[in-house]
Write an enzyme that holds these catalytic residues in place. Structure first.
Site, PDB file in Angstrom:
ATOM      1  N   THR A  18       1.973   6.910  -2.458  1.00 43.20           N
ATOM      2  CA  THR A  18       2.526   5.929  -1.516  1.00 43.20           C
ATOM      3  C   THR A  18       3.372   4.888  -2.236  1.00 43.20           C
ATOM      4  OG1 THR A  18       0.422   6.161  -0.336  1.00 43.20           O
ATOM      5  CG2 THR A  18       1.899   4.442   0.424  1.00 43.20           C
ATOM      6  N   ARG A  22       0.071   6.605  -9.784  1.00 52.37           N
ATOM      7  CA  ARG A  22      -1.140   5.853 -10.126  1.00 52.37           C
ATOM      8  C   ARG A  22      -2.197   6.789 -10.661  1.00 52.37           C
ATOM      9  NH1 ARG A  22      -1.551   1.427  -5.376  1.00 52.37           N
ATOM     10  NH2 ARG A  22       0.460   0.565  -5.903  1.00 52.37           N
ATOM     11  N   SER A 113      -1.461  -2.154  -8.429  1.00 58.46           N
ATOM     12  CA  SER A 113      -1.651  -3.034  -7.277  1.00 58.46           C
ATOM     13  C   SER A 113      -3.064  -3.612  -7.182  1.00 58.46           C
ATOM     14  CB  SER A 113      -1.288  -2.270  -6.010  1.00 58.46           C
ATOM     15  OG  SER A 113      -1.247  -3.140  -4.917  1.00 58.46           O
ATOM     16  N   ASP A 282       2.045  -8.522  -4.257  1.00 58.87           N
ATOM     17  CA  ASP A 282       2.804  -8.199  -3.047  1.00 58.87           C
ATOM     18  C   ASP A 282       1.964  -8.281  -1.773  1.00 58.87           C
ATOM     19  OD1 ASP A 282       1.360  -5.929  -3.602  1.00 58.87           O
ATOM     20  OD2 ASP A 282       3.061  -4.547  -3.583  1.00 58.87           O
ATOM     21  N   THR A 345       3.554   4.827   6.428  1.00 60.69           N
ATOM     22  CA  THR A 345       2.930   3.899   5.490  1.00 60.69           C
ATOM     23  C   THR A 345       3.705   3.842   4.173  1.00 60.69           C
ATOM     24  OG1 THR A 345       0.766   4.243   6.468  1.00 60.69           O
ATOM     25  CG2 THR A 345       0.806   3.518   4.172  1.00 60.69           C
ATOM     26  N   GLU A 365      -0.597  -3.155   7.937  1.00 58.48           N
ATOM     27  CA  GLU A 365      -1.958  -3.641   8.169  1.00 58.48           C
ATOM     28  C   GLU A 365      -2.706  -3.909   6.871  1.00 58.48           C
ATOM     29  OE1 GLU A 365      -4.413  -1.488   7.003  1.00 58.48           O
ATOM     30  OE2 GLU A 365      -2.785  -0.093   6.491  1.00 58.48           O
ATOM     31  N   SER A 366      -2.232  -3.316   5.782  1.00 58.72           N
ATOM     32  CA  SER A 366      -2.916  -3.401   4.496  1.00 58.72           C
ATOM     33  C   SER A 366      -2.537  -4.680   3.748  1.00 58.72           C
ATOM     34  CB  SER A 366      -2.555  -2.178   3.658  1.00 58.72           C
ATOM     35  OG  SER A 366      -1.140  -2.043   3.572  1.00 58.72           O
TER      36      SER A 366
HETATM   37  C1  VG1 Z   1      -2.026   1.617   0.553  1.00 57.62           C
HETATM   38  C2  VG1 Z   1      -1.767   0.944   1.883  1.00 57.62           C
HETATM   39  C3  VG1 Z   1      -0.293   0.951   2.186  1.00 57.62           C
HETATM   40  C4  VG1 Z   1       0.461   0.282   1.034  1.00 57.62           C
HETATM   41  C5  VG1 Z   1       0.111   0.945  -0.284  1.00 57.62           C
HETATM   42  C6  VG1 Z   1       0.733   0.225  -1.471  1.00 57.62           C
HETATM   43  O1  VG1 Z   1      -1.583   2.969   0.612  1.00 57.62           O
HETATM   44  O2  VG1 Z   1      -2.502   1.555   2.914  1.00 57.62           O
HETATM   45  O3  VG1 Z   1      -0.062   0.282   3.409  1.00 57.62           O
HETATM   46  O4  VG1 Z   1       1.844   0.362   1.251  1.00 57.62           O
HETATM   47  O5  VG1 Z   1      -1.297   0.951  -0.464  1.00 57.62           O
HETATM   48  O6  VG1 Z   1       0.298  -1.090  -1.533  1.00 57.62           O
HETATM   49  P1  VG1 Z   1      -2.575   4.201   0.874  1.00 57.62           P
HETATM   50  O7  VG1 Z   1      -1.712   5.412   0.775  1.00 57.62           O
HETATM   51  O8  VG1 Z   1      -3.665   4.106  -0.150  1.00 57.62           O
HETATM   52  O9  VG1 Z   1      -3.129   3.983   2.253  1.00 57.62           O
HETATM   53  V1  VG1 Z   1       0.289  -1.947  -3.001  1.00 57.62           V
HETATM   54  O10 VG1 Z   1      -0.075  -3.471  -2.741  1.00 57.62           O
HETATM   55  O11 VG1 Z   1       0.197  -0.797  -3.966  1.00 57.62           O
HETATM   56  O12 VG1 Z   1       1.849  -1.891  -3.574  1.00 57.62           O
HETATM   57 CO    CO Z   2       0.119  -4.585  -4.435  1.00 57.95          CO
END
Ligand code: VG1
Ligand code: CO
Length: 544
Positions: A18, A22, A113, A282, A345, A365-366
């Site tokens: 996403t 990672r 993150s 972020d 997403t 939402e996250s």
């Molecule tokens: C999660 C969140 C998504 C967000 C992503 C990166 O992804 O649900 O909304 O954009 O993290 O956020 P996933 O695929 O685990 O649901 V961060 O603060 O890494 O940049």
């Molecule tokens: Co982040």
């Protein structure tokens, strides 16, 4: 200085998720692992040759080592100039700000993150393009494809540079400029909000807030902006020193991981306002006295009040939200007569809409909220937006949100995460849901009638690119929804996310306790997805 060419072999698992690649730190520490991925960026992005690049990360374990390796690869691959934050530090929104301000060809962000940091924890790398945002899928797929065939990388064999001192040095033919990680970002914030009004709010002495940097990257940013430029009392910023392991904590600003902060907002002596950000700066969590603002509501409130903020005095062009984000902002857009887009997403899907001027605000939402000022979500920006709002409206957080619900209705919302689930079981569960989809529309479960059921796909309205398989979406009569998705950011097994939303337009029914209100939908989710039977889990690991 002549680059050394090192023979290498592909690693099979370098597909970005996403938000970049990672993995566990130990995976990144394998010989050639990071080098391969970075070389794949240079091999697929020929425009970086002779150009400038921004490099920085959230300061977690391996950040410093990775920055040194990337600099040596960049120099060997003909990059002309690199801007790097002092100590290798840059928040994700600051990277985006710098790419745009200095017109660089892109940037490399080092972060996992909100995932924990340390030798046994997580690391990540993400490539951002010239608009300052995460690379679109076409670019990440090309990088991944290159990692599958890579057989050599080019590197300079030079000693480490001193990254702790601001100034310029040479690395072969490449110039490295170590910059203050905060200054440009702070100036951007000052240009977007009514700092005098926020300063007056702090000066009144009647407003008490804390910002929890969770020992992650936002500490220096928040101290400069809140305590120095806005005059908030010293000590307003908690856990403000970035640490390689985030002090052993989980730098994830939500009700589960920022318990201490939440407690400070509760009871008669509770703070008026509290906020937190994540590892790379972020994300944001917004709290009022005895009040939690869901990220979906936050986006809707910001959209409805945007005209009170200097940068949006003339209104907003449109809004966007990721698919699982509640539909609260949709009704604001409807009332404002502006478009509202539903995207998959991940922040990369907002980039084209922002570049085309179709939207001004967007969110997930996250705990992600942002705008056209950069091309990443931006934690401190959201906090400043709220502070600006509180200064202008002179009401509490709870009053502002309750007013909003009365006007637009309330979208009760919760997300249930099942972490570290067996990958095959998770896939089986999604396949099972898939097989149910065609028969669901029109069916009734207790009080709920299914209106639509699909696997979300998105066609980018700007460039026509298509993304499929973005999560199962089940819409119920009355605006309630159930959504099922597998995470694309985990580093172990699979994470199942179940997103539940229930709409309440009656102002007399808007004070319910979220989990109690959602209980019937939780039950329906279980009935449809067979979560217990398939994953062996009786309850979610994290509820937000
Ligand atoms: C999660 C969140 C998504 C967000 C992503 C990166 O992804 O649900 O909304 O954009 O993290 O956020 P996933 O695929 O685990 O649901 V961060 O603060 O890494 O940049
Ligand atoms: Co982040």
């Amino acid at each position: 200085m002549v680059p050394t060419v090192i023979p290498t072999q592909p690693f099979g698992d370098q597909r970005p998720g996403t938000s970049g690649l990672r993995k566990k730190v130990r995976v990144f520490q394998q010989p050639h692992y990071l080098e391969n991925f970075v070389q794949a960026i240079f091999d697929t992005q020929p425009n970086l040759r002779g150009a400038a690049l921004v490099v920085g990360g959230d300061g977690r374990f391996y950040n410093r080592t990775a920055v040194q390796i990337i600099l040596r690869l960049a120099a060997a691959n003909g990059v002309a100039r690199v801007l790097v934050g002092r100590g290798g530090l840059l928040s994700t929104p600051a990277v985006s700000c710098l790419i745009r301000k200095y017109g660089t060809a892109g940037g490399i962000v080092l972060s996992a993150s909100h995932n924990p940091g340390g030798p046994d924890a997580d690391f990540g790398i993400k490539f951002n393009v010239a608009n300052g945002g995460p690379a679109p899928e076409s670019v990440t797929e090309a990088i991944f494809a290159r990692t599958q065939t890579i057989d050599r990388y080019q590197i300079l064999e030079t000693p480490d540079l001193n990254l702790d001192q601001i100034g310029r040095t040479q690395l072969g033919a490449m110039q490295v400029e170590v910059i203050d990680p905060v200054a440009d970002y702070a100036a951007l914030m000052e240009s977007r909000f009514d700092f005098p009004a926020i300063r007056a709010l702090f000066a009144s002495g009647r407003f008490r807030m804390r910002f929890d940097a969770m020992h992650a990257v936002t500490g220096p940013y928040a101290k400069e902006i809140l305590e120095r430029r806005l005059g908030a009392p010293e000590g307003t910023v908690l856990h403000g020193t970035p640490l390689e392991d985030f002090g052993g904590g989980h730098p994830d600003p939500n009700l589960a991981h920022a318990k201490e902060l939440v407690a400070r907002t509760q009871g008669p002596a509770g703070l008026d306002f509290a906020a937190a950000s994540d590892g790379d700066g972020d994300r944001n969590m917004i709290l009022g006295k005895d009040f939690f603002v869901t990220p979906s509501d936050s986006l809707a409130v910001l959209a409805a009040n945007a005209q009170l903020i200097p940068s949006y005095a003339r209104g907003i062009a449109g809004v966007a939200r990721s698919m699982p984000t509640s539909q609260a902002v949709d009704r604001v857009a409807e009332q404002l007569g502006i478009p509202c887009y539903e995207t998959p997403t991940g922040w990369k899907f907002f980039g084209n809409l922002l570049d085309a001027g179709r939207i001004s605000l967007c969110g997930e939402e996250s705990f992600g909220t942002g705008s056209d000022h950069v091309r990443e979500k931006d934690g401190l920006w959201a906090v400043l937006f709220w502070l600006n709002l509180l200064a202008v409206r002179k009401q509490s957080v709870a009053q502002i949100v309750r007013d909003h619900w009365r006007q637009f209705g309330r979208n009760y919302y919760t997300r249930h995460d099942y972490e570290g689930v067996d990958a095959d079981a998770a896939k089986g569960l999604m396949d099972h849901l898939h097989s149910l989809l065609p028969a669901l529309p029109g069916k009734t479960f207790g009080a709920h009638q299914v209106v639509y059921a699909d696997d979300f796909a998105y066609t980018d309205p700007v460039d026509g690119s298509r993304s499929t398989g973005q999560g199962i979406r089940i819409g119920l009569q009355g605006g309630s929804r159930l959504i099922f998705r597998l995470s694309g950011t985990g580093t172990q097994g699979a994470t199942l996310r179940v997103y539940l939303e229930s709409f309440e337009s009656d102002p007399n029914n808007q004070t319910g306790e979220t989990q109690a209100v959602m209980a019937p939908l939780v039950q329906l989710a279980e009935e449809l997805a067979e979560i217990q039977k398939r994953t062996g889990r009786k309850k979610p690991d994290v509820i937000t």
